[in-house]
Enzyme design. Structure first.
Site, PDB file in Angstrom:
ATOM      1  N   CYS A 145       0.853  -1.187   0.000  1.00 33.10           N
ATOM      2  CA  CYS A 145       0.000   0.000   0.000  1.00 33.10           C
ATOM      3  C   CYS A 145       0.887   1.233   0.000  1.00 33.10           C
ATOM      4  O   CYS A 145       2.092   1.142   0.179  1.00 33.10           O
ATOM      5  CB  CYS A 145      -0.878   0.004   1.245  1.00 33.10           C
ATOM      6  SG  CYS A 145      -1.912  -1.460   1.349  1.00 33.10           S
ATOM      7  N   ARG A 152       0.265   2.984  -9.414  1.00 33.74           N
ATOM      8  CA  ARG A 152       0.271   1.533  -9.199  1.00 33.74           C
ATOM      9  C   ARG A 152      -1.116   0.912  -9.319  1.00 33.74           C
ATOM     10  O   ARG A 152      -1.250  -0.299  -9.281  1.00 33.74           O
ATOM     11  CB  ARG A 152       0.768   1.230  -7.793  1.00 33.74           C
ATOM     12  CG  ARG A 152       2.223   1.492  -7.589  1.00 33.74           C
ATOM     13  CD  ARG A 152       2.496   1.153  -6.164  1.00 33.74           C
ATOM     14  NE  ARG A 152       3.894   1.238  -5.824  1.00 33.74           N
ATOM     15  CZ  ARG A 152       4.341   0.933  -4.613  1.00 33.74           C
ATOM     16  NH1 ARG A 152       3.492   0.544  -3.690  1.00 33.74           N
ATOM     17  NH2 ARG A 152       5.610   1.018  -4.348  1.00 33.74           N
ATOM     18  N   TRP A 159      -3.873  -1.469  -1.459  1.00 33.11           N
ATOM     19  CA  TRP A 159      -3.881  -2.617  -2.373  1.00 33.11           C
ATOM     20  C   TRP A 159      -4.282  -3.775  -1.472  1.00 33.11           C
ATOM     21  O   TRP A 159      -3.492  -4.261  -0.667  1.00 33.11           O
ATOM     22  CB  TRP A 159      -2.483  -2.806  -2.973  1.00 33.11           C
ATOM     23  CG  TRP A 159      -2.332  -4.074  -3.767  1.00 33.11           C
ATOM     24  CD1 TRP A 159      -1.886  -5.280  -3.298  1.00 33.11           C
ATOM     25  CD2 TRP A 159      -2.608  -4.257  -5.146  1.00 33.11           C
ATOM     26  NE1 TRP A 159      -1.874  -6.196  -4.310  1.00 33.11           N
ATOM     27  CE2 TRP A 159      -2.313  -5.598  -5.455  1.00 33.11           C
ATOM     28  CE3 TRP A 159      -3.083  -3.424  -6.152  1.00 33.11           C
ATOM     29  CZ2 TRP A 159      -2.469  -6.125  -6.731  1.00 33.11           C
ATOM     30  CZ3 TRP A 159      -3.229  -3.956  -7.423  1.00 33.11           C
ATOM     31  CH2 TRP A 159      -2.921  -5.288  -7.712  1.00 33.11           C
ATOM     32  N   ASN A 170       1.021  -0.456   5.913  1.00 33.99           N
ATOM     33  CA  ASN A 170       1.416  -1.179   4.711  1.00 33.99           C
ATOM     34  C   ASN A 170       2.087  -2.461   5.194  1.00 33.99           C
ATOM     35  O   ASN A 170       2.953  -2.403   6.061  1.00 33.99           O
ATOM     36  CB  ASN A 170       2.395  -0.295   3.917  1.00 33.99           C
ATOM     37  CG  ASN A 170       2.973  -0.986   2.715  1.00 33.99           C
ATOM     38  OD1 ASN A 170       2.472  -2.021   2.272  1.00 33.99           O
ATOM     39  ND2 ASN A 170       4.038  -0.422   2.171  1.00 33.99           N
ATOM     40  N   GLY A 171       1.688  -3.610   4.679  1.00 37.11           N
ATOM     41  CA  GLY A 171       2.296  -4.870   5.127  1.00 37.11           C
ATOM     42  C   GLY A 171       1.233  -5.853   5.565  1.00 37.11           C
ATOM     43  O   GLY A 171       0.067  -5.717   5.196  1.00 37.11           O
ATOM     44  N   GLU A 191       7.999 -20.897 -20.175  1.00 39.87           N
ATOM     45  CA  GLU A 191       7.934 -19.522 -19.657  1.00 39.87           C
ATOM     46  C   GLU A 191       9.160 -18.717 -20.110  1.00 39.87           C
ATOM     47  O   GLU A 191       9.046 -17.541 -20.463  1.00 39.87           O
ATOM     48  CB  GLU A 191       7.825 -19.560 -18.117  1.00 39.87           C
ATOM     49  CG  GLU A 191       7.833 -18.207 -17.428  1.00 39.87           C
ATOM     50  CD  GLU A 191       6.645 -17.295 -17.760  1.00 39.87           C
ATOM     51  OE1 GLU A 191       5.698 -17.742 -18.430  1.00 39.87           O
ATOM     52  OE2 GLU A 191       6.695 -16.116 -17.365  1.00 39.87           O
ATOM     53  N   LYS A 208       8.864 -15.330 -22.310  1.00 39.46           N
ATOM     54  CA  LYS A 208       9.464 -14.052 -21.918  1.00 39.46           C
ATOM     55  C   LYS A 208      10.302 -13.492 -23.064  1.00 39.46           C
ATOM     56  O   LYS A 208      10.263 -12.303 -23.354  1.00 39.46           O
ATOM     57  CB  LYS A 208      10.352 -14.220 -20.666  1.00 39.46           C
ATOM     58  CG  LYS A 208       9.615 -14.395 -19.375  1.00 39.46           C
ATOM     59  CD  LYS A 208       9.085 -13.116 -18.800  1.00 39.46           C
ATOM     60  CE  LYS A 208       7.663 -13.039 -18.423  1.00 39.46           C
ATOM     61  NZ  LYS A 208       6.558 -13.723 -18.807  1.00 39.46           N
ATOM     62  N   GLU A 238       7.959 -12.247 -25.874  1.00 35.10           N
ATOM     63  CA  GLU A 238       7.191 -11.028 -25.614  1.00 35.10           C
ATOM     64  C   GLU A 238       8.087  -9.811 -25.519  1.00 35.10           C
ATOM     65  O   GLU A 238       7.685  -8.727 -25.923  1.00 35.10           O
ATOM     66  CB  GLU A 238       6.311 -11.056 -24.351  1.00 35.10           C
ATOM     67  CG  GLU A 238       6.317 -12.238 -23.490  1.00 35.10           C
ATOM     68  CD  GLU A 238       5.398 -12.131 -22.273  1.00 35.10           C
ATOM     69  OE1 GLU A 238       4.221 -11.793 -22.403  1.00 35.10           O
ATOM     70  OE2 GLU A 238       5.863 -12.449 -21.167  1.00 35.10           O
ATOM     71  N   HIS A 291      11.569 -35.583 -32.357  1.00 38.14           N
ATOM     72  CA  HIS A 291      10.402 -35.948 -33.160  1.00 38.14           C
ATOM     73  C   HIS A 291       9.998 -34.826 -34.124  1.00 38.14           C
ATOM     74  O   HIS A 291       8.825 -34.711 -34.479  1.00 38.14           O
ATOM     75  CB  HIS A 291       9.240 -36.337 -32.251  1.00 38.14           C
ATOM     76  CG  HIS A 291       9.559 -37.538 -31.404  1.00 38.14           C
ATOM     77  ND1 HIS A 291       9.708 -38.796 -31.949  1.00 38.14           N
ATOM     78  CD2 HIS A 291       9.824 -37.663 -30.088  1.00 38.14           C
ATOM     79  CE1 HIS A 291      10.021 -39.654 -30.986  1.00 38.14           C
ATOM     80  NE2 HIS A 291      10.105 -38.989 -29.849  1.00 38.14           N
ATOM     81  N   LYS A 341      -1.546  -5.874 -20.606  1.00 39.09           N
ATOM     82  CA  LYS A 341      -1.344  -6.498 -19.289  1.00 39.09           C
ATOM     83  C   LYS A 341      -2.526  -7.408 -18.955  1.00 39.09           C
ATOM     84  O   LYS A 341      -2.357  -8.497 -18.439  1.00 39.09           O
ATOM     85  CB  LYS A 341      -1.194  -5.399 -18.227  1.00 39.09           C
ATOM     86  CG  LYS A 341      -0.972  -5.918 -16.816  1.00 39.09           C
ATOM     87  CD  LYS A 341       0.443  -6.396 -16.641  1.00 39.09           C
ATOM     88  CE  LYS A 341       0.694  -7.090 -15.321  1.00 39.09           C
ATOM     89  NZ  LYS A 341       1.773  -8.083 -15.427  1.00 39.09           N
TER      90      LYS A 341
HETATM   91  C1  G6P Z   1      -1.581 -11.207 -20.689  1.00 39.73           C
HETATM   92  C2  G6P Z   1      -0.306 -10.773 -19.982  1.00 39.73           C
HETATM   93  C3  G6P Z   1       0.449 -11.979 -19.442  1.00 39.73           C
HETATM   94  C4  G6P Z   1      -0.446 -12.825 -18.556  1.00 39.73           C
HETATM   95  C5  G6P Z   1      -1.730 -13.219 -19.276  1.00 39.73           C
HETATM   96  C6  G6P Z   1      -2.731 -13.840 -18.324  1.00 39.73           C
HETATM   97  O1  G6P Z   1      -1.258 -11.882 -21.858  1.00 39.73           O
HETATM   98  O2  G6P Z   1       0.499 -10.032 -20.864  1.00 39.73           O
HETATM   99  O3  G6P Z   1       1.578 -11.551 -18.698  1.00 39.73           O
HETATM  100  O4  G6P Z   1       0.245 -13.974 -18.148  1.00 39.73           O
HETATM  101  O5  G6P Z   1      -2.360 -12.064 -19.835  1.00 39.73           O
HETATM  102  O6  G6P Z   1      -3.165 -12.852 -17.445  1.00 39.73           O
HETATM  103  P1  G6P Z   1      -3.794 -13.159 -16.038  1.00 39.73           P
HETATM  104  O7  G6P Z   1      -4.093 -11.791 -15.460  1.00 39.73           O
HETATM  105  O8  G6P Z   1      -5.045 -13.941 -16.290  1.00 39.73           O
HETATM  106  O9  G6P Z   1      -2.794 -13.917 -15.244  1.00 39.73           O
END
Ligand code: G6P
Length: 613
Positions: free
Chosen positions: A2, A27, A77, A103-104, A486, A490, A493, A509, A608
């Site tokens: 927070c 944020r 948050w 916060n915490g 993953e 990364k 993307e 294969h 996002k």
């Molecule tokens: C978007 C984001 C990813 C994320 C995915 C799923 O593609 O760019 O980083 O993993 O959505 O999002 P979620 O909020 O459901 O984890």
């Protein structure tokens, strides 16, 4: 996670607090509030309007009394309790004369709340924070001033906190204390400011004092006193911040992604906090499913998108190993349109950082139509998925601004492994000692992550050597396979490079046809039961001219010997290794993207949160 702001001095504290809250808003907090000491006592307003909460507060503040020299504010948050106005900070004590922001996470809030209620206190919120206001109230009743009352109250508190409090009877004083969560004091000629984050102070001052753990600060206009929580005097060490606002929001990091990668130990530690009752039972907050229904589940179905899907894949290995429950994992947009087999004895788990991804929301609705119980793992309290689910387990990674998931991904794996251990406990598929040992191993992760983060320079050097390569394969076996997926995601993307994640044994294969000199193969080859087989898979691609990068466990010289480049990581129980092994791959993708000059926080074509099909 927070935001806190406070001000005491000759200027209008309300204006300073609202301005500070607005600076923290980037944020995406869920609620905000302010409390002032006025001639009539404490004046407080709170708003839970998501990202427009501060704007709402500004409107509400029009009715504030004219004289307001001391005030505290907070942007929340949510972790404990829904994002409502009633749970927004500041919280008051029973007298209404004390206001507090936090916060915490107060780990032992449940037992403290029970004891306070037994002693006659009335608690009005669902938060873990409010107990501290009432603990301070008792000390003030006992004759202590505000600062000593906070010091005394904190003796009963376990967990992570930065706290600030004001009291009607000491109208120019703000007291604050920290353990783990950050707190900085801003110094001016005639006023003293307090904040959780430097950006909140920047409109007013650049002279700051950072509080250390277990310190208590007393702020009065133009003065600051710091003591330890034990009462020893501490010298005030001032520094001047030369960041502009944007740099300050990133806390000095060049972008949010680096900041969030560095926050991973914290994200994991917070997700693990407060999860075990004194008798060893795992208590997963807001899991509203009865133990009975969890025990009766005969199948688990995990559904997610993107990085969350990769976290789900890791969880499958843990759930099947520890609970022997058949576990299926599916991509949400696929699950929705096929005929998955699930019924009222299925535990459907939706994994979503945002809790708003439309395909995952719809998949969970579909699962419910089949009669399944729905558990959601989300980072956003009261997200759409969380509200609809039978149970929720929150990751406590805090807001993630970078589009590519990092800290929320590792926190998801931790949360899902807690679910796996809870199921194992209920089903009796692991002996209690083994569950304790695994929980102990989970607790070592923040420290191991710190050690892994210290090695970023070594990853940068490897990235420098790979700069210019166009084709990447990421290989892994067992839990290393989702890590490979993953890592490849990364890289795709962030760096816009062709990167495929593959199970090491499957390459021959088909995809091995693509290997040629210049292709980079990143092998997730940390020690596990398939390490030897992984070495054979590496040999297969090496002999075809690929450049080999391995993620290897410290001291594993045999694996290092087959590689052109080694990314060393500390060794951990194999089922937990994806949490550690993710880090060098995040760094690698990050550095390759930066070398190519790309914006890592906002990669092209991506969002996002994907709220369209
Ligand atoms: C978007 C984001 C990813 C994320 C995915 C799923 O593609 O760019 O980083 O993993 O959505 O999002 P979620 O909020 O459901 O984890």
């Amino acid at each position: 996670m927070c935001g806190i702001i406070g001000a005491t001095g000759d200027h209008d504290a309300l204006e300073i607090v609202l301005e500070g809250l607005a600076r923290l808003e980037y944020r995406g907090y869920d609620s905000a509030g302010v409390a002032l000491i006025t001639e009539e006592g404490i004046w407080r307003e709170r708003s839970a309007h998501g990202t427009t909460s501060v704007a709402e507060l500004v409107k509400l503040a029009e009715s504030a009394p004219a004289v307001r020299r001391t005030g505290i504010g907070h942007t929340r948050w949510a972790t404990h309790g829904h994002p409502t106005a009633g749970n927004a900070h500041p919280h008051l004590d029973c007298t209404g004369h004390l206001a507090l922001v936090h916060n915490g996470i107060i780990e032992n809030h449940t037992e403290l709340a029970a004891a306070l209620v037994a002693r006659g206190h009335v608690l009005t919120s669902e938060t873990d924070t409010e107990v501290v206001a009432h603990l301070i109230e008792e000390e003030i009743d006992g004759g202590l001033g505000l600062a000593e009352a906070l010091r005394a109250a904190l003796k009963a508190v376990r967990g992570a906190f930065s706290l600030a409090a004001v009291h009607r009877d000491e109208p120019t004083l703000i007291v604050a204390a920290r353990r783990v969560s950050p707190l900085v004091v801003g110094l001016c000629e005639d006023e003293t400011l307090l904040a959780s984050d430097i950006p909140a102070l920047l409109g007013r001052t650049r002279r700051v004092v950072t509080l250390d753990d277990d310190q208590l600060a007393e702020l009065t206009p133009g003065h600051l006193r710091i003591t330890t929580l034990d009462g020893d005097e501490v010298a005030v060490v001032e520094r001047t911040v030369d960041w502009d606002l944007e740099a300050a929001e990133k806390e000095g990091y060049p972008d949010f992604m680096s900041k969030e990668i560095r926050e991973q130990p914290h994200a994991v530690a917070d997700t693990l906090l407060d999860r075990q009752a004194p008798d060893g039972t795992l208590v997963l907050d807001e899991v509203r499913l009865s133990d009975q229904s969890l025990r009766e589940a005969d199948k688990v179905f995990i559904v997610a998108c993107g990085s969350s899907y990769h976290a789900a894949m890791v969880a499958k290995y843990a759930i099947e190993r520890w609970t022997r429950l058949p576990t299926e994992v599916d991509i949400a947009s696929e699950f929705r349109y096929r005929d998955p087999v699930l019924d009222e004895r299925t535990l459907a788990v939706g994994v979503s950082q945002s809790g708003e991804t439309v395909d995952t929301i719809q998949a969970m609705r579909e699962a419910r139509r089949w009669g399944a119980k729905v558990l959601v793992v989300s980072n956003v309290v009261d997200s759409s998925m969380a509200r609809e689910a039978d149970g929720v387990l929150y990751t406590r990674a805090g807001p993630e601004v970078g589009v590519a998931a990092t800290k929320t991904y590792v926190a998801q794996i931790v949360a899902l492994e807690l679910v796996a251990l809870k199921l194992a406990q209920l089903r009796g598929t692991l002996p209690p000692e083994e569950i304790s040992a695994l929980l102990g191993q989970l607790q070592t992760l923040p420290g191991l992550l710190e050690r892994t983060l210290e090695r970023s320079d070594a990853v940068d050097a490897v990235a420098g050597a790979l700069h210019g390569a166009r084709d990447f394969f990421f290989l892994g076996r067992n839990v290393g396979f989702p890590v490979a997926l993953e890592g490849a995601l990364k890289l795709k993307e962030l760096s816009y490079l062709r990167a495929e994640g593959y199970p090491g044994g499957e390459l021959k294969h088909g995809p091995i046809a693509l290997i040629e000199p210049g292709t980079v193969v990143v092998a997730v080859a940390t020690r596990n039961r398939l390490s030897e087989k992984m070495l054979s898979n590496i040999a297969e691609v090496k002999s075809r001219g690929a450049t080999i990068v391995v993620v290897a466990s410290d001291g594993d010289d045999a694996t290092a010997a087959v590689a052109d480049h080694v990314l060393w990581v500390p060794e951990v129980e194999p089922l937990l290794s994806p949490i550690i092994d993710a880090v060098p791959l995040q760094f690698l993708a990050y550095r390759l993207a930066r070398l190519a000059g790309y914006d890592v926080d906002r990669p092209r074509n991506l969002a996002k949160t994907v709220t369209v099909e």
